[in-house]
Write a protein that holds these residues in place. Structure first.
Motif, PDB file in Angstrom:
ATOM      1  N   GLN A 175       2.499   3.140  -1.059  1.00  0.00           N
ATOM      2  CA  GLN A 175       3.205   2.831   0.184  1.00  0.00           C
ATOM      3  C   GLN A 175       4.695   2.629  -0.028  1.00  0.00           C
ATOM      4  N   TYR A 176       5.094   2.291  -1.264  1.00  0.00           N
ATOM      5  CA  TYR A 176       6.504   2.050  -1.551  1.00  0.00           C
ATOM      6  C   TYR A 176       7.218   3.310  -2.034  1.00  0.00           C
ATOM      7  N   VAL A 202       6.226   5.620   5.204  1.00  0.00           N
ATOM      8  CA  VAL A 202       4.947   5.598   5.926  1.00  0.00           C
ATOM      9  C   VAL A 202       5.092   4.779   7.195  1.00  0.00           C
ATOM     10  N   SER A 257       2.511   3.138   8.676  1.00  0.00           N
ATOM     11  CA  SER A 257       1.644   1.960   8.603  1.00  0.00           C
ATOM     12  C   SER A 257       1.143   1.800   7.170  1.00  0.00           C
ATOM     13  N   THR A 258       1.006   0.553   6.754  1.00  0.00           N
ATOM     14  CA  THR A 258       0.521   0.275   5.398  1.00  0.00           C
ATOM     15  C   THR A 258      -0.914  -0.235   5.401  1.00  0.00           C
ATOM     16  N   ASP A 259      -1.554  -0.245   6.571  1.00  0.00           N
ATOM     17  CA  ASP A 259      -2.889  -0.829   6.680  1.00  0.00           C
ATOM     18  C   ASP A 259      -3.910  -0.119   5.798  1.00  0.00           C
ATOM     19  N   TRP A 311      -3.809   0.787   2.853  1.00  0.00           N
ATOM     20  CA  TRP A 311      -3.862   0.298   1.472  1.00  0.00           C
ATOM     21  C   TRP A 311      -4.616  -1.023   1.332  1.00  0.00           C
ATOM     22  N   GLY A 339      -6.954   3.829   0.371  1.00  0.00           N
ATOM     23  CA  GLY A 339      -5.610   3.676  -0.173  1.00  0.00           C
ATOM     24  C   GLY A 339      -5.360   4.632  -1.321  1.00  0.00           C
ATOM     25  N   THR A 396      -2.555   7.653  -1.245  1.00  0.00           N
ATOM     26  CA  THR A 396      -1.515   7.731  -2.272  1.00  0.00           C
ATOM     27  C   THR A 396      -1.566   9.087  -2.967  1.00  0.00           C
ATOM     28  N   ASN A 433       8.867  -8.334  -0.168  1.00  0.00           N
ATOM     29  CA  ASN A 433       7.893  -7.394   0.371  1.00  0.00           C
ATOM     30  C   ASN A 433       7.171  -7.971   1.581  1.00  0.00           C
ATOM     31  N   LYS A 437       4.384  -7.006   2.467  1.00  0.00           N
ATOM     32  CA  LYS A 437       2.996  -7.130   2.039  1.00  0.00           C
ATOM     33  C   LYS A 437       2.881  -8.110   0.872  1.00  0.00           C
ATOM     34  N   PRO A 458      -1.870  -5.561  -0.634  1.00  0.00           N
ATOM     35  CA  PRO A 458      -2.805  -4.438  -0.628  1.00  0.00           C
ATOM     36  C   PRO A 458      -3.674  -4.405  -1.877  1.00  0.00           C
TER      37      PRO A 458
END
Length: 312
Positions: A93-94, A98, A100-102, A104, A110, A114, A176, A178, A246
């Motif tokens: 995600q980094y 993206v 949305s990060t949901d 992960w 996830g 990736t 972060n 997250k 995540p």
């Protein structure tokens, strides 16, 4: 003018003899595989196992384990300075923009996301381990019992009451959404700059040692799920019922050029990563980070235990 047939045949024979066969040309084109990892106990020991397995398979390896911080490792892989690295699925995600990060928060989804995102970069995520090396907050067991701390919400309530909190963490976690920012938002607290010790590296061995020794007033530390020093240092990880960070599954990540030159790498590494459960990584990491054993020796013993290499 046409060449006589005999001369033409002779020229073709000479060319065939002078040019290496396809297999030979492929062998000549192959170059050593540079293996690199992050600067921590896990990078050292898993990296050593990757190096040892590849060498045992006859692949020439340049050992760059404990290469650098996560951002430096990623930049080196993208730039082609290293060929094969140990990375974590949640980091995808980094590396990409993206919406949305949901995704992960789910281990399999996830990983697949990736892997998909990196295909245009000609970078391949191979099968990951099952261990979730996610981030959390650890405290000394005596401290947790004294202040009745079991969850991040308990820590938030403790901090909001004006009680002393000093967290040691990495910059990547502190900044972060997250990580720490997400926890502060979800659990309703905010740590001031003077309540933080922020390190550039994500090496939690240093952080947990500071927590264990109560150095500089540290009473909370960033921790990863596979950290090996938790039980030895009598530390506890605060529960995160809202699952803010995540899922991070350790995985070998390889440049496409390297994988095409050495397609056997995938099968060589697969049984190793299948063996890396949460408990296994905690035990191996503890031997390096807490007991001070050489990573290469710990790696060789584990590979022998699971039958991938002879007993050292």
């Amino acid at each position: 003018m046409k060449k006589p047939l005999a001369l033409l045949l002779a020229a073709l024979v000479f060319a065939a003899l002078a040019s290496p066969a396809p297999a030979a040309r492929a062998a000549q084109a192959k170059r050593p595989v540079t293996v690199a990892t992050m600067i921590d106990a896990e990078g050292a020991v898993v990296g050593a196992m990757m190096v040892q397995l590849l060498r045992a398979a006859g692949i020439e390896v340049i050992d760059r384990t404990e290469f650098g911080t996560p951002d430096i490792l990623r930049m080196a892989l993208v730039a082609g300075e290293v060929d094969l690295v140990l990375d974590y699925t949640g980091s995808g995600q980094y590396y990409h923009e993206v919406d949305s990060t949901d995704v992960w928060s789910d281990a399999q989804a996830g990983y697949e996301r990736t892997r998909e995102l990196d295909l245009p970069n000609d970078i391949y995520w191979l099968a990951p381990a099952s261990a979730n090396n996610t981030e959390g907050l650890a405290v000394r067991r005596a401290f947790a019992q004294e202040h009745d701390l079991r969850t991040v919400q308990d820590l938030a309530d403790y901090a909001n009451a004006g009680s002393p909190v000093k967290l040691i963490t990495s910059s990547s976690f502190a900044e972060n959404v997250k990580g720490l920012q997400g926890m502060e938002e979800a659990y309703g607290f905010r740590l001031r700059a003077d309540q933080l010790i922020v390190l550039a590296s994500g090496n939690t061995s240093e952080m947990l040692k500071a927590l264990y020794e109560e150095r500089d007033g540290v009473n909370v530390s960033l921790v990863y799920g596979t950290d090996g020093a938790l039980s030895q240092m009598d530390l506890v990880v605060l529960e995160d019922p809202k699952s803010i960070p995540p899922v991070y599954l350790p995985a070998p990540v390889v440049r496409g050029e390297t994988l095409r030159a050495y397609p056997e790498i995938e099968e060589i590494l697969k049984p190793l990563f299948e063996s890396l459960t949460l408990e296994t990584l905690q035990r191996l990491n503890a031997q390096v980070a807490f007991e001070g054993r050489p990573a290469a020796q710990v790696a060789a013993e584990h590979l022998a235990d699971i039958g991938l290499l002879p007993t050292p």
